[in-house]
Each structure stands twice: as structure tokens, then as C-alpha cells.
Write an enzyme that holds these catalytic residues in place. Structure first.
Site, PDB file in Angstrom:
ATOM      1  N   HIS A   1       0.807  -1.213   0.000  1.00 27.99           N
ATOM      2  CA  HIS A   1       0.000   0.000   0.000  1.00 27.99           C
ATOM      3  C   HIS A   1       0.846   1.271   0.000  1.00 27.99           C
ATOM      4  O   HIS A   1       0.335   2.362   0.235  1.00 27.99           O
ATOM      5  CB  HIS A   1      -0.937  -0.003   1.212  1.00 27.99           C
TER       6      HIS A   1
ATOM      7  N   ASP B   1      -7.440   3.697   9.147  1.00 22.67           N
ATOM      8  CA  ASP B   1      -8.767   3.730   8.522  1.00 22.67           C
ATOM      9  C   ASP B   1      -9.009   2.513   7.648  1.00 22.67           C
ATOM     10  O   ASP B   1     -10.147   2.075   7.484  1.00 22.67           O
ATOM     11  CB  ASP B   1      -8.917   4.997   7.680  1.00 22.67           C
TER      12      ASP B   1
ATOM     13  N   GLU C   1     -12.345  12.425  13.647  1.00 28.11           N
ATOM     14  CA  GLU C   1     -11.716  12.775  12.380  1.00 28.11           C
ATOM     15  C   GLU C   1     -12.518  13.911  11.736  1.00 28.11           C
ATOM     16  O   GLU C   1     -13.389  14.514  12.365  1.00 28.11           O
ATOM     17  CB  GLU C   1     -11.625  11.565  11.439  1.00 28.11           C
TER      18      GLU C   1
END
Length: 535
Positions: free
Chosen positions: A94, A163, A279
Site C-alpha cells: 500500500h 482507517d 476525524e
């Protein structure tokens, strides 16, 4: 065993013929590896790319280890080799700018090769008040989603998350690992009891606060420079059953940040008097308040900016959650109301949904599947993640959100504050020199080749816009730090680490003196670079 040796010999011979392997074949044959050394085209292609899809580097080979001992043997061979080769550990791939790639060595595929959870199941204390005995030992390549599934069987879960859960444990711990829980529990690197690490000298070392502490703090947030994490011991807490998920809109940036900062200041309060996750995100175009990170609103009931009379200006969305279970279900509404009444959002803009805890944590993956089905996931991702000091976040808003961006974002823009005292200063991570700083994350996708035509969706446009944002901050004297940093020269890295550079360099010379690990970060050149290639 004979079959494995035959396959290994064949792979090495192919390496010599096809790419001119610079080490002696006998050096690898003597390793006694139980894993698979692969030249399979699919393996090589996967190891050559990452989520960013902006760089490509084909390794000499891909290695699927069967154990930590396999990792030791491979790294030891690289360290002891006369000609040398580099080693890069890759989790779920990622990274954005080729950080886990290498064109002059071997990529170790850590995810999917070894499943350690079955052998290292959570060790749970029957005396629940002894928190230090609630933890899980996991393989470094394990994905956080699998850690969650395994620990929930015991009614437990880690405290701090990212997340997106389809990331490897070793990958996030090599950066920081942040999400909306960080204001309270700190990043994931602040929630580790112990590590097993294979250093750049091929030594397997167990490290913690008490044992080999220098290596422990170096590796956490160390960008893979000091060792490969093969095991992590993660503390656990009782897992809630459900989550109340709330969003509220602001048209005034000062009110938005004031409320976010107030909410994170409650971190020391009892659970009933604070949110569990804080957030936020920025909305700069006349689109849906939904985004690919989460299907908060029903597709049958979309919510648009225009419904809030924003007159085309920027809106800001506060995103908070409250965890609960049967024992607290009767008081959850009152607790939320007591917190919301202290905030200054647009009165008609509060939206609430309720869902199981695991569904909230895994919210991004469900939308990943939708994007994949439309061919919108495997595209370039010129992401830019910044840590901005609290004192300059208003200037950032004026210059970037209301300036450089115009009315097109090409992806979600996250913004939320964190408390610096929740970050261990002994780790390798660098943050702004203020007690409160913001993550501002531009999670962009270059979609021009997929949806056609729009220049503002192109990789070139978005990359140039990233440069403009960084140039603006530099010209304005905003002393930010990059999260998931990307630089191409050691001088830039020295500036990034600042006062920590001397310690970072010293740790590198101690734990990876030949500089063979994680060369895709472009911080150090291997000691044998001149014999192989140059950047």
C-alpha cells in the site's frame, strides 16, 4: 527437501541467465530456505508495483518466507555476500512511491506467505484487571483485518487503528499507523509491547521497552531502515459491540477546528465524557458528502452540499463515533447529546448512523470492492499526507483549501488534530514541534484515463498541485512534516528528520551498516551501489 532444493537451484539459474545475478549461486543454495524463491511473472509483476502505481522497479527475485528463520537466512546472506544485494520487505503493497520496491535485490512478500495467528493466538489473562496480560502476538505480514477477526473471538481488539484494515502490521508500525483513535490512544506505534526484528545484519532480536530498547524505538516509525518486523505483540482491550457514527457540517473553519481541538482535549476524561474516534474532512466541490472512504449515507438518500446553502464555498465535516454495548446502550444517547451541545456546527447538519463495531472499522474495504468492480481502484494515487502545526492550520486553509485546490479534489481530504504527548518521542517518527498538530491527507486518484478527458483528474495535474501545496507551505514558513514521507535526496531527508537525523543515522550504522534494507525509501544508498547501479 530435495524438491525444494531443486526448485531453488532452478530459480537461481534463471536469475543468473535473465538478470545477471551478482551474488554466487552457492551463497543462496547454502541457506536452507524453507520458503519459496520465485521468478514467477505474476510474483515479479506484483512486487514491481504498489498502490501508488507511480513507480516501477522489478526485483531480482521474490521470496515467500515460511518462517522468521527464513527471513534471517536471506538477510544474513545479503549482509555477508561479497557482491551484495538489497532486501525489501513488502506487506500489502500500500505504499505510494515505491518504498517497498527494489531493482537490485530480493523482495520479501511478508503478507500471505506465513499465517502465524493460528500458532500465536491471543494470550488472554483470565484476570481482566491485569491489562498487560491482554495481548496478541502476530506475524509481521499479518493484515490488521485478520488481527481484528482473531481477537474478536476473545471479545478483545487492539486500541489504535488505521482507517483501512487491509494493511500489514509490520507496514503500519514502520510508519506510525493513525486513525481517529490516535488523539486518545496515540498511533499504533504507541501501542506495542514487543517486537521480533531481523536486523540488516541478519540477526533476529526480540526488543521492547526493557530489552534492546534502542532497536525497539528505532524500528517503530523507522520506515523499514533498521530491520524487518517478523512478530509484534499488540495490547488489547475489551471490544465494544456497536458504534454510533455521527457527522456534522461546518461552514466556518475556525469553529470547525475549535470544536475538533476541544474534543481531543478530553482524552483524559472518563469514556462517558468523550468520543472514541475523532476525524474530519474537507468538501470543496459541489458533490456528495459521501466519498469512497465510507458509505455513510444511503444511495437512496444522497446528501449534497447545495442543500446547506454553502454558496459554493468550502464545507468541513466533523466525524466522530461513540462505542457502546448492552451495558451502556441506555445512556449512549445522553452521553452523545452532552458532547454535541457544546459544539458549533450547522444546526440542521447532524447525521447519525448505527452499526456493528467490526463494520465501522472495516468501512473503507466495502467501498474498495465497489471501486474495484468499476475499475476505479487500480489507478495512480498521488497521495499527499501532511502533519501541520495547529498554529498555522488557518493559514493552510486559506492558502490551500480556499486557494490552490479550486473546486476539484479528485478524492477525500482528511483533516483532524492529534495530541503530541500521545506520540513517543523516542521512536523514529518526526512530528511538528507543537503540542497539537493536524493530519491533512489528500487521498487522490488519477482517473483521467478511466473516466476520460478531465485534465484536473490527471496524474500530471495532481502531482503538480501537490508540489504547489508544498511550495506554498515552504514560502509561508509553515513548518510541517510529511507523513508517509517521500524524498529523493539525503539532504531532503536530513531536513525532514531535523534534530533526529544524527540519531537516525547512528541507528542505521548500528543495525544495517551495509544499508541493504528498504532502499526504496531512498534515504541511504547501499554500500555496494557502485558495483550494481546508481539511483
Amino acid at each position: 527437501m530435495a524438491t525444494n532444493k531443486l526448485l531453488l537451484t532452478f530459480a537461481i539459474c534463471r536469475l543468473i541467465v535473465t538478470v545477471g545475478l551478482t551474488l554466487r549461486p552457492t551463497e543462496l543454495l547454502r541457506l536452507g530456505l524453507n520458503g519459496q524463491l520465485s521468478l514467477d511473472p505474476t510474483d515479479m509483476e506484483t512486487a514491481s508495483l504498489d498502490f501508488g502505481m507511480m513507480s516501477r522497479a522489478e526485483p531480482l527475485a521474490v521470496f515467500h518466507p515460511a518462517s522468521a528463520e527464513d527471513v534471517v537466512r536471506l538477510v544474513d546472506a545479503a549482509y555477508a555476500s561479497v557482491n551484495g544485494f538489497t532486501v525489501s520487505a513488502k506487506g500489502h503493497g500500500h505504499s505510494i512511491n515505491g518504498q517497498a520496491q527494489t531493482s537490485h535485490g530480493v523482495v520479501i512478500e511478508m503478507s500471505g506467505s506465513v499465517k502465524k495467528l493460528a500458532q500465536l493466538s491471543p494470550l488472554v489473562s483470565m484476570e481482566q484487571e491485569v491489562q498487560e496480560q491482554r495481548y496478541v502476538d502476530v506475524w509481521g505480514g499479518e493484515l490488521w483485518i485478520d488481527v481484528l477477526r482473531a481477537t474478536l473471538q476473545y471479545g478483545l481488539a487492539p486500541k489504535s487503528w488505521t482507517d483501512y484494515l487491509y494493511l500489514s502490521v509490520g507496514g503500519t508500525l514502520s510508519n506510525a499507523g493513525i486513525s481517529g483513535q490516535a488523539f486518545n490512544h496515540g498511533p499504533q506505534i504507541s501501542n506495542v509491547y514487543e517486537l521480533d526484528v531481523v536486523t540488516g545484519k541478519g540477526e533476529l532480536m526480540t526488543c521492547s521497552e526493557e530489552q534492546n530498547s534502542e532497536l525497539f524505538h528505532a524500528v517503530l516509525g523507522g520506515l523499514g531502515q533498521f530491520g524487518i518486523i517478523t512478530r509484534a505483540r499488540i495490547p488489547l482491550e475489551p471490544a465494544p459491540q456497536r458504534v454510533r457514527w455521527i457527522r456534522a457540517l461546518y461552514s466556518n473553519f475556525t469553529a470547525f477546528t475549535k470544536d475538533q481541538e476541544f474534543l481531543i482535549s478530553l482524552h483524559g476524561h472518563p469514556n462517558s465524557q468523550k468520543f472514541d474516534y475523532i476525524e474530519g474532512f474537507v468538501i470543496v466541490d459541489d458533490g456528495l458528502i459521501n466519498n469512497w472512504r465510507s458509505s455513510f449515507f444511503s444511495p437512496r438518500n444522497p446528501v449534497k452540499i447545495t442543500s446547506f446553502n454553502a454558496n459554493g464555498s468550502v464545507l468541513y465535516c466533523l466525524e466522530v463515533t461513540k462505542n457502546y454495548d448492552e451495558s451502556s446502550a441506555n445512556t449512549i444517547d445522553q452521553e452523545i447529546e452532552a458532547l454535541l451541545e457544546k459544539l458549533d456546527f450547522i444546526p440542521t447538519s447532524v447525521f447519525t448512523t448505527d452499526l456493528p463495531y467490526v463494520d465501522f472499522l472495516d468501512r473503507v474495504h466495502k467501498n474498495e470492492l465497489k471501486l474495484r468492480s468499476k475499475g476505479l481502484w487500480d489507478v495512480p494515487h498521488p497521495w499527499l499526507n501532511l502533519l501541520v502545526p495547529k498554529s498555522r492550520i488557518s493559514d493552510f486553509d486559506k492558502g490551500v483549501f480556499k486557494g490552490i485546490l479550486g473546486n476539484n479534489t479528485s478524492g477525500p481530504i482528511l483533516i483532524y488534530p492529534m495530541n503530541k504527548d500521545k506520540w513517543d518521542h523516542r521512536s523514529s517518527v518526526v512530528t511538528p514541534d507543537e503540542q497539537v498538530f493536524y493530519l491533512v491527507a489528500f487521498l487522490r486518484s488519477a482517473l483521467d484515463t478511466v473516466i476520460g478527458g478531465d485534465e484536473s483528474q490527471s496524474l500530471e495535474y495532481l502531482t503538480n498541485q501537490n508540489r504547489r501545496i508544498l511550495r506554498f507551505c515552504d514560502d509561508a514558513g509553515i513548518k510541517l512534516k510529511q507523513y508517509l514521507p517521500h524524498y529523493t535526496t539525503q539532504e531532503e531527508w536530513m531536513d525532514h528528520f531535523g534534530d533526529k537525523w544524527a540519531q537516525f543515522y547512528q541507528r542505521k550504522m548500528e543495525f544495517d551498516p551495509r544499508r541493504i534494507l528498504a532502499t526504496g525509501q531512498r534515504i541511504f544508498k547501499p554500500s555496494f551501489t557502485s558495483k550494481v547501479a546508481s539511483w
